[in-house]
Design a protein around this motif. Sequence first.
Motif, mmCIF file in Angstrom:
data_model
loop_
_atom_site.group_PDB
_atom_site.id
_atom_site.type_symbol
_atom_site.label_atom_id
_atom_site.label_comp_id
_atom_site.label_asym_id
_atom_site.label_seq_id
_atom_site.Cartn_x
_atom_site.Cartn_y
_atom_site.Cartn_z
ATOM 1 N N ALA A 69 -5.187 -10.016 -0.320
ATOM 2 C CA ALA A 69 -4.521 -10.403 -1.559
ATOM 3 C C ALA A 69 -3.160 -9.714 -1.639
ATOM 4 N N GLY A 70 -2.201 -10.412 -2.246
ATOM 5 C CA GLY A 70 -0.874 -9.833 -2.396
ATOM 6 C C GLY A 70 -0.911 -8.506 -3.111
ATOM 7 N N ALA A 71 -1.781 -8.370 -4.091
ATOM 8 C CA ALA A 71 -1.888 -7.124 -4.838
ATOM 9 C C ALA A 71 -2.360 -5.981 -3.940
ATOM 10 N N VAL A 72 -3.211 -6.277 -2.995
ATOM 11 C CA VAL A 72 -3.706 -5.246 -2.071
ATOM 12 C C VAL A 72 -2.581 -4.801 -1.139
ATOM 13 N N ARG A 73 -1.827 -5.771 -0.623
ATOM 14 C CA ARG A 73 -0.670 -5.406 0.215
ATOM 15 C C ARG A 73 0.327 -4.582 -0.609
ATOM 16 N N GLY A 74 0.485 -4.960 -1.876
ATOM 17 C CA GLY A 74 1.380 -4.218 -2.747
ATOM 18 C C GLY A 74 0.949 -2.775 -2.957
ATOM 19 N N ASP A 75 -0.352 -2.541 -3.005
ATOM 20 C CA ASP A 75 -0.842 -1.176 -3.185
ATOM 21 C C ASP A 75 -0.389 -0.266 -2.045
ATOM 22 N N TYR A 76 -0.360 -0.796 -0.827
ATOM 23 C CA TYR A 76 0.129 0.000 0.296
ATOM 24 C C TYR A 76 1.598 0.376 0.087
ATOM 25 N N LEU A 77 2.398 -0.565 -0.383
ATOM 26 C CA LEU A 77 3.815 -0.271 -0.603
ATOM 27 C C LEU A 77 3.995 0.785 -1.691
ATOM 28 N N TYR A 78 3.199 0.729 -2.731
ATOM 29 C CA TYR A 78 3.247 1.767 -3.762
ATOM 30 C C TYR A 78 2.940 3.142 -3.163
ATOM 31 N N LYS A 79 1.929 3.197 -2.311
ATOM 32 C CA LYS A 79 1.570 4.480 -1.687
ATOM 33 C C LYS A 79 2.714 5.008 -0.832
ATOM 34 N N VAL A 80 3.351 4.119 -0.079
ATOM 35 C CA VAL A 80 4.487 4.535 0.756
ATOM 36 C C VAL A 80 5.617 5.077 -0.118
ATOM 37 N N LEU A 117 10.687 -0.535 -2.452
ATOM 38 C CA LEU A 117 9.252 -0.623 -2.156
ATOM 39 C C LEU A 117 8.456 -0.975 -3.408
ATOM 40 N N ARG A 118 8.812 -0.364 -4.521
ATOM 41 C CA ARG A 118 8.073 -0.629 -5.763
ATOM 42 C C ARG A 118 8.359 -2.033 -6.290
ATOM 43 N N TYR A 119 9.588 -2.483 -6.099
ATOM 44 C CA TYR A 119 9.910 -3.851 -6.509
ATOM 45 C C TYR A 119 9.061 -4.850 -5.726
ATOM 46 N N TYR A 120 9.029 -4.691 -4.405
ATOM 47 C CA TYR A 120 8.268 -5.658 -3.603
ATOM 48 C C TYR A 120 6.765 -5.475 -3.736
ATOM 49 N N CYS A 196 5.602 7.848 6.664
ATOM 50 C CA CYS A 196 5.068 7.595 5.319
ATOM 51 C C CYS A 196 4.190 6.341 5.302
ATOM 52 N N PHE A 197 4.586 5.313 6.047
ATOM 53 C CA PHE A 197 3.739 4.114 6.154
ATOM 54 C C PHE A 197 2.414 4.476 6.827
ATOM 55 N N HIS A 198 2.483 5.294 7.864
ATOM 56 C CA HIS A 198 1.271 5.705 8.568
ATOM 57 C C HIS A 198 0.335 6.475 7.631
ATOM 58 N N GLU A 199 0.909 7.432 6.896
ATOM 59 C CA GLU A 199 0.077 8.269 6.027
ATOM 60 C C GLU A 199 -0.438 7.510 4.804
ATOM 61 N N ALA A 200 0.173 6.384 4.486
ATOM 62 C CA ALA A 200 -0.334 5.531 3.405
ATOM 63 C C ALA A 200 -1.558 4.731 3.835
ATOM 64 N N GLY A 201 -1.903 4.807 5.122
ATOM 65 C CA GLY A 201 -3.103 4.128 5.613
ATOM 66 C C GLY A 201 -2.906 2.673 5.958
ATOM 67 N N LEU A 202 -1.681 2.274 6.246
ATOM 68 C CA LEU A 202 -1.426 0.883 6.626
ATOM 69 C C LEU A 202 -2.306 0.514 7.823
ATOM 70 N N PRO A 203 -2.965 -0.639 7.787
ATOM 71 C CA PRO A 203 -3.836 -1.006 8.910
ATOM 72 C C PRO A 203 -3.097 -1.025 10.243
ATOM 73 N N LYS A 204 -3.826 -0.726 11.310
ATOM 74 C CA LYS A 204 -3.243 -0.665 12.645
ATOM 75 C C LYS A 204 -2.551 -1.984 13.014
#
Length: 489
Positions: A69-80, A117-120, A196-204
């Motif tokens: 879901a777009g919201a789930v992808r967005g959560d990763y960007l918030y974490k970054v 990042l927060r905008y997207y 930062c993307f790595h530490e946010a847990g972005l999938p491999k």
Amino acid sequence: MGSTVSETKTYLNYVNGEWTSSSAGQTEPSLNPANRGDVVGYVQVSAPEDLNKAAAAAKEAAGTWRKLAGAVRGDYLYKVSNLIEARIDDIAATMTREMGKTFPEAKGETARGIAILRYYAGEGMRKIGDVIPSTDSEALMFTTRVPLGVVGVITPWNFPVAIPIWKIAPALIYGNTVVFKPAQETAVTAAKIIECFHEAGLPKGVLNFVTGRGSVIGQGIIDHPDIQGVTFTGSDTVGKQVGLGALKRGAKYQLEMGGKNPVIVANDADLEQALEATISGAFRSTGQKCTATSRVIVQSGIYDTFKEQLLAKVKTIKVGDGLKADTWMGPCASESQLNTVLHYIDKGVQEGAWLLCGGNRLAGEEYESGWFVEPTVFEGVERGMTIAQEEIFGPVIALMKVETIQEALDIANDVKYGLSASIFTKNIGSMLEFIRDMDAGLVRINAESAGVELQAPFGGMKQSSSHSREQGQAAIEFFTSIKTVFVKP
């Protein structure tokens, strides 16, 4: 991967969720342009094999990533964004050491990356289609948007945080996976963002980072059959190569290239406002912005006063190491960039322009280890001169005197570029004429030429771009394709 700037360390590629050395076993130092004895870090000089692994990882991850879901992808960007915010001083200091812009500018750019990042991240909850009436009363017809697949991101050294993020963030939120090649000159700064993307847990495999030569890794991205889109910011010469290469194999491409940006100062301008904006637009970041002010076209009624006050202000600019608090303008980003700037200054003198101030490489103990040049102002510049036509990408401006706003517009448009332009006037008629007739993708009234808000479309006309737009909701046009859906019971 540590985060301190005090130690010299080796930064690795990031492929399929792991930090890896180049298969070629080669690294090279990234040097501080204010002090070339200061090694910021060592970065990988990668081989085609490394790119192939990154592309394969991105291709493998694409199917799962696009289904989130777009919201789930967005959560990763918030974490970054939160991770970058926690390290903003370190990242900004690294940027200053690596490409020379002052620390306040570097911190401002990093803050902009956080905001992007927060905008997207929020884009994941916005609409991606429309319902369209069908001629069949029993049918439902609508559009949706689907990701391209794997996107190659190729970025320059002048904005090593903001430009990568304004490409990577929309690519990811719209469901693409990414292979990212930063400019080698600022690869350490880029690596700290990837951490930062790595530490946010972005999938491999969703985001892959490969450093190396443009002729090897950049060209490899252009030619790779598993990369469906290429987004590039850089010179117009290289941009055309990117476009041709992508076109040959049917890949989608997006190019943001050079500028020769004019500022028009009308007789009725607020002089102080115009002066401050001209100096900021021309000399911040040592003029190393695609939107930097390069030509200053001034009506004759205020020309002499404007020139006198401009020179007085330019002569007070403090040039030095960007990490020092009293520095207003840093060095050129590299020796080759310094030599390019000095070449154009020599060309201006040879072609008969008058050097009013600056024009020299700075000498003395403070400057001997870096690539420093004086802020430079020419006058007597004719529209056909090299310094009035070609992008210098340095702290050099050409003063040009005109009688009318129409003459100013004619000169402003008489270049191959059309990225940004500004006018200083209180006359609404002049404003409207400028908005209507200026051939630029970004026109600004009573504001400097350099700058665009992150939520607004950004891109140029003529040879400044591929006529596409980045940033804001306009980014969806490149990073997705429209799918039209017709449903009948």
